[in-house]
Motif scaffolding. Structure first.
Motif, mmCIF file in Angstrom:
data_model
loop_
_atom_site.group_PDB
_atom_site.id
_atom_site.type_symbol
_atom_site.label_atom_id
_atom_site.label_comp_id
_atom_site.label_asym_id
_atom_site.label_seq_id
_atom_site.Cartn_x
_atom_site.Cartn_y
_atom_site.Cartn_z
ATOM 1 N N SER A 1 0.717 -1.144 0.133
ATOM 2 C CA SER A 1 0.008 0.245 -0.122
ATOM 3 C C SER A 1 0.865 1.189 -0.099
ATOM 4 N N HIS A 2 2.084 1.117 0.024
ATOM 5 C CA HIS A 2 3.002 2.104 -0.179
ATOM 6 C C HIS A 2 4.160 1.859 -1.049
ATOM 7 N N LEU A 3 3.636 1.140 -2.005
ATOM 8 C CA LEU A 3 4.574 0.802 -3.143
ATOM 9 C C LEU A 3 5.437 2.052 -3.665
ATOM 10 N N SER A 4 4.790 3.081 -3.800
ATOM 11 C CA SER A 4 5.479 4.227 -4.549
ATOM 12 C C SER A 4 6.640 4.674 -3.621
ATOM 13 N N ASN A 5 6.543 4.357 -2.258
ATOM 14 C CA ASN A 5 7.441 4.910 -1.504
ATOM 15 C C ASN A 5 7.687 4.107 -0.307
ATOM 16 N N PRO A 6 8.073 2.801 -0.407
ATOM 17 C CA PRO A 6 8.160 1.794 0.694
ATOM 18 C C PRO A 6 9.115 1.952 1.622
ATOM 19 N N TYR A 7 9.290 3.209 2.129
ATOM 20 C CA TYR A 7 10.249 3.471 3.136
ATOM 21 C C TYR A 7 9.641 3.808 4.476
ATOM 22 N N PRO A 8 9.078 3.022 5.205
ATOM 23 C CA PRO A 8 8.458 3.228 6.644
ATOM 24 C C PRO A 8 9.345 4.336 7.484
ATOM 25 N N SER A 9 8.640 5.257 8.026
ATOM 26 C CA SER A 9 9.062 6.268 9.017
ATOM 27 C C SER A 9 9.530 5.341 10.305
ATOM 28 N N GLU A 10 10.394 5.878 11.043
ATOM 29 C CA GLU A 10 10.662 5.426 12.421
ATOM 30 C C GLU A 10 9.239 4.839 13.202
ATOM 31 N N GLU A 11 8.632 6.091 13.227
ATOM 32 C CA GLU A 11 7.379 5.492 13.750
ATOM 33 C C GLU A 11 6.570 4.462 13.291
ATOM 34 N N ALA A 12 6.440 4.565 11.714
ATOM 35 C CA ALA A 12 5.748 3.610 11.071
ATOM 36 C C ALA A 12 6.474 2.180 11.454
ATOM 37 N N LYS A 13 7.872 2.170 11.456
ATOM 38 C CA LYS A 13 8.548 0.890 11.668
ATOM 39 C C LYS A 13 8.135 0.432 13.270
ATOM 40 N N GLU A 14 8.147 1.304 14.135
ATOM 41 C CA GLU A 14 7.808 0.935 15.472
ATOM 42 C C GLU A 14 6.288 0.313 15.617
ATOM 43 N N GLU A 15 5.259 1.111 14.925
ATOM 44 C CA GLU A 15 4.226 0.676 14.883
ATOM 45 C C GLU A 15 3.872 -0.734 14.196
ATOM 46 N N LEU A 16 4.670 -0.996 13.066
ATOM 47 C CA LEU A 16 4.810 -2.403 12.620
ATOM 48 C C LEU A 16 5.318 -3.207 13.473
ATOM 49 N N ALA A 17 6.369 -3.072 14.027
ATOM 50 C CA ALA A 17 6.948 -3.954 14.962
ATOM 51 C C ALA A 17 5.952 -4.279 15.872
ATOM 52 N N LYS A 18 5.460 -3.357 16.475
ATOM 53 C CA LYS A 18 4.504 -3.679 17.594
ATOM 54 C C LYS A 18 3.358 -4.405 17.146
ATOM 55 N N GLN A 19 2.691 -4.280 15.970
ATOM 56 C CA GLN A 19 1.774 -4.914 15.542
ATOM 57 C C GLN A 19 2.048 -6.250 15.104
ATOM 58 N N CYS A 20 3.340 -6.479 14.509
ATOM 59 C CA CYS A 20 3.645 -7.782 13.985
ATOM 60 C C CYS A 20 4.431 -8.936 15.124
ATOM 61 N N GLY A 21 4.773 -7.969 16.333
ATOM 62 C CA GLY A 21 5.378 -8.805 17.425
ATOM 63 C C GLY A 21 6.981 -9.239 17.005
ATOM 64 N N ILE A 22 7.439 -8.233 16.201
ATOM 65 C CA ILE A 22 8.674 -8.291 16.038
ATOM 66 C C ILE A 22 9.718 -6.993 16.156
ATOM 67 N N THR A 23 10.943 -6.905 16.165
ATOM 68 C CA THR A 23 11.761 -5.927 16.516
ATOM 69 C C THR A 23 11.679 -4.849 15.212
ATOM 70 N N VAL A 24 12.061 -3.663 15.688
ATOM 71 C CA VAL A 24 12.263 -2.592 14.684
ATOM 72 C C VAL A 24 13.203 -3.034 13.786
ATOM 73 N N SER A 25 14.271 -3.599 14.007
ATOM 74 C CA SER A 25 15.426 -3.797 13.200
ATOM 75 C C SER A 25 14.776 -4.942 12.296
ATOM 76 N N GLN A 26 14.210 -5.906 12.885
ATOM 77 C CA GLN A 26 13.408 -6.811 12.046
ATOM 78 C C GLN A 26 12.574 -6.101 10.820
ATOM 79 N N VAL A 27 11.849 -5.168 11.440
ATOM 80 C CA VAL A 27 11.143 -4.600 10.293
ATOM 81 C C VAL A 27 12.034 -4.110 9.133
ATOM 82 N N SER A 28 12.999 -3.121 9.537
ATOM 83 C CA SER A 28 13.992 -2.541 8.722
ATOM 84 C C SER A 28 14.606 -3.661 7.872
#
Length: 401
Positions: A271-298
């Motif tokens: 859904s962010h294909l045109s710019n698939p670079y999540p911000s730090e906050e987005a990464k944190e959010e994703l991390a929380k949501q997926c139960g993984i770490t921020v660096s794993q998201v990266s």
DNA sequence: CTCGATGATTTTTC
DNA sequence: GAAAAATCATCGAG
């Protein structure tokens, strides 16, 4: 060896036995006969002994004979005999003879490597155990510090608390074992040392035992025990190393992310294909949501971007799928179970974004120009320069297309 | 066992 | 310093 000797009833060591300590003066005692060969069989008197008309040698032979056989006797008997021997009039003479013999033989063994050169390997082991927090002065601070050091040096994100505590508990387990064993050895060592010293003291009544000799014996014992301790330290080190490498080398226990986690990540990616670079906050959010770490998201986004770019065709289907899902989720509002924005935090919202339409299924497939946000050079619009704070991105930015 | 998928790490590039 | 690219190591289906 030096076993069940008179130790039992002989009571506390005392001045009597220790009189030996004055042994150097022993010469004063006797006439210092050359220690002519005595016959162990104590044989008939006669022979050379009688030459002088005196019989000191025979007496000494007797005493020796009795000493030789004393261990064969019962305890009481032996005690009595011992006492008798101690009071024997020739005892000082025997003592002095033994002193002299000792003087001669003692010299030869004197120069054996007395001072151990403080094994460098042992020092290394000690240092390592200390650094790992296994040795150290008692409790937890050490272990905790070691763990945090390990994590930070390993580049491990601090939120892998699960493995973290796992590591910690294993380490303290090792620590516990190490200390118990060490204590056991030390105790055994002192026990044994005391035992030997008592024996030596006891023996010093009938033969000259120098303090230095006792020292030496104690040294030998300590060396033996410390070599056992070295082994303990060595295996402890090994255990720690293994534990550590397991802990630090996460690659060795790579687990695939849960289905749900992958879903969430893909959802965001497509859904962010045109710019698939999540911000730090987005990464944190994703991390929380997926139960993984921020660096794993990266990591995941790094891998995904590169792999997507390398073979867009392969991901076509997947892209369509997630585009569909997102569209559905957007149109139905919040009833989609997978919609991340249902978390309500809204730091990144996937509500039908412009990207979504970029990804509209081309139906007839083929990669064609359907490059979803990729430029003609095959790159995303621009390599996201480290942008501070504000996230102008998310959704609105790319409606420029 | 093979092989593609995938998460992590290392090296290179900007 | 972050992302890209290359590479490694394990997983898991067949």
């Amino acid at each position: 060896m030096l076993q069940q000797q008179p130790l039992t009833g002989s009571g506390p060591p005392n001045g009597r036995g220790l009189a030996v300590s004055g042994h150097p003066g022993m010469h004063a005692l006797g006439p210092a006969h050359p220690p002519s060969q005595r016959r162990s069989d104590g044989g008939e008197a006669g022979l050379e002994g009688t030459e002088n008309g005196h019989e000191p040698r025979r007496d000494i032979g007797d005493i020796l004979q009795q000493i030789m056989t004393i261990t064969d006797q019962s305890l009481d008997e032996a005690q009595a005999k011992k006492h008798a021997l101690n009071c024997h009039r020739m005892k000082p003479a025997l003592f002095s003879v033994l002193c002299e013999i000792k003087e001669k033989t003692g010299l030869s063994m004197r120069n054996n490597q007395e001072e151990e050169p403080q094994d460098p390997q042992l020092v290394r082991l000690d240092n390592m155990l200390l650094a790992e927090g296994v040795a150290g002065p008692e409790k937890g601070g050490g272990a905790a510090a070691a763990v945090s050091a390990a994590t930070s040096s390993g580049g491990m994100s601090p939120d892998s608390s699960l493995e973290h505590s796992d590591y910690k508990s294993k380490l303290s387990q090792i620590r516990g074992i190490y200390h118990t064993e060490l204590e056991k050895y030390e105790q055994a060592c002192t026990e044994f040392t005391t035992h030997v010293m008592n024996l030596l003291r006891e023996q010093s009544r009938t033969r000259p035992v120098t303090p230095r000799e006792i020292e030496r014996m104690v040294g030998i014992i300590h060396r033996k025990f410390s070599s056992i301790q070295t082994q303990l330290k060595q295996s402890t080190c090994e255990a720690v190393m293994i534990l550590r490498s397991r802990f630090l080398d996460a690659r060795r226990k790579r687990r695939n992310f849960s289905k749900q986690a992958t879903e969430g990540l893909n959802q965001y990616f497509y859904s962010h294909l045109s710019n698939p670079y999540p911000s730090e906050e987005a990464k944190e959010e994703l991390a929380k949501q997926c139960g993984i770490t921020v660096s794993q998201v990266s990591n995941w986004f790094g891998n995904k971007r590169i792999r997507y770019k390398k073979n867009i065709g392969k991901f076509q289907e997947e892209a369509n799928l997630y585009a569909m899902k997102t569209a559905l989720g957007a149109s139905h509002g919040d009833d989609s179970p997978h919609t991340p924005n249902s978390t309500g935090s809204g730091s990144f919202s996937m509500s039908g974004s412009a990207d979504l339409f970029l990804g509209a299924p081309p139906v007839n497939g083929e990669q064609s120009a359907y490059q979803m946000g990729l430029q003609s050079n095959g790159n995303w619009p621009s390599r996201p320069s480290p942008r501070p704070g504000a996230s102008p991105d998310t959704d609105h930015s790319d409606n420029s297309d």
